[in-house]
Motif scaffolding. Structure first.
Motif, short mmCIF file in Angstrom:
data_model
loop_
_atom_site.label_atom_id
_atom_site.label_comp_id
_atom_site.label_asym_id
_atom_site.label_seq_id
_atom_site.Cartn_x
_atom_site.Cartn_y
_atom_site.Cartn_z
N THR A 44 3.72 -3.66 -0.70
CA THR A 44 3.00 -3.21 -1.89
C THR A 44 1.50 -3.43 -1.82
O THR A 44 0.75 -2.83 -2.60
CB THR A 44 3.52 -3.94 -3.15
N GLY A 45 1.05 -4.29 -0.92
CA GLY A 45 -0.37 -4.63 -0.88
C GLY A 45 -0.77 -5.61 -1.95
O GLY A 45 -1.96 -5.89 -2.14
N SER A 56 0.93 0.42 0.61
CA SER A 56 0.64 0.61 -0.83
C SER A 56 1.83 1.22 -1.56
O SER A 56 1.68 2.07 -2.42
CB SER A 56 -0.59 1.49 -1.01
#
Length: 111
Positions: A44-45, A56
């Motif tokens: 997900t970052g 992302s």
């Protein structure tokens, strides 16, 4: 370890083995949780990612319908396929341990 072998060990050795197993088990659970959290971070970052570049992706919560679908696939496909590949003793062991706790009964199916 079979029951006869276990019974042949003195109580001190049994206690030591049980303590080591519990310590190891907690270490494995802790590592699994840490790896899971870092996996989410990396995908997900959001948060620290030590193992490469972050992506992302969007984290989506699991719905009750998702859980029900996964459970149905497990019961209708995964467990029967496994039961058909192993011997009867393994199926019986599953049913007396995991099956007894979860209610997921393993049965061999006709092919």
């Amino acid at each position: 370890m079979n029951g006869k072998k276990w019974a042949s060990l003195n109580s001190e050795t049994q206690a030591w083995l049980e303590a080591q197993t519990l310590r190891y088990e907690q270490t494995v659970w802790d590592a699994a949780q840490s790896d899971f959290e870092e996996g989410v971070n990396c995908l997900t970052g959001n948060g620290e990612c030590k193992r490469g570049e972050s992506a992302s992706m969007t984290l989506v919560a699991t719905s009750e319908a998702d859980v029900a679908y996964a459970a149905s696939r497990l019961e209708k496909n995964v467990i029967p396929a496994w039961a058909n590949r192993v011997d009867d003793a393994s199926v019986n062991e599953w049913n007396s341990t995991i099956g007894a706790i979860t209610g997921l009964v393993a049965r061999k199916t006709a092919n």
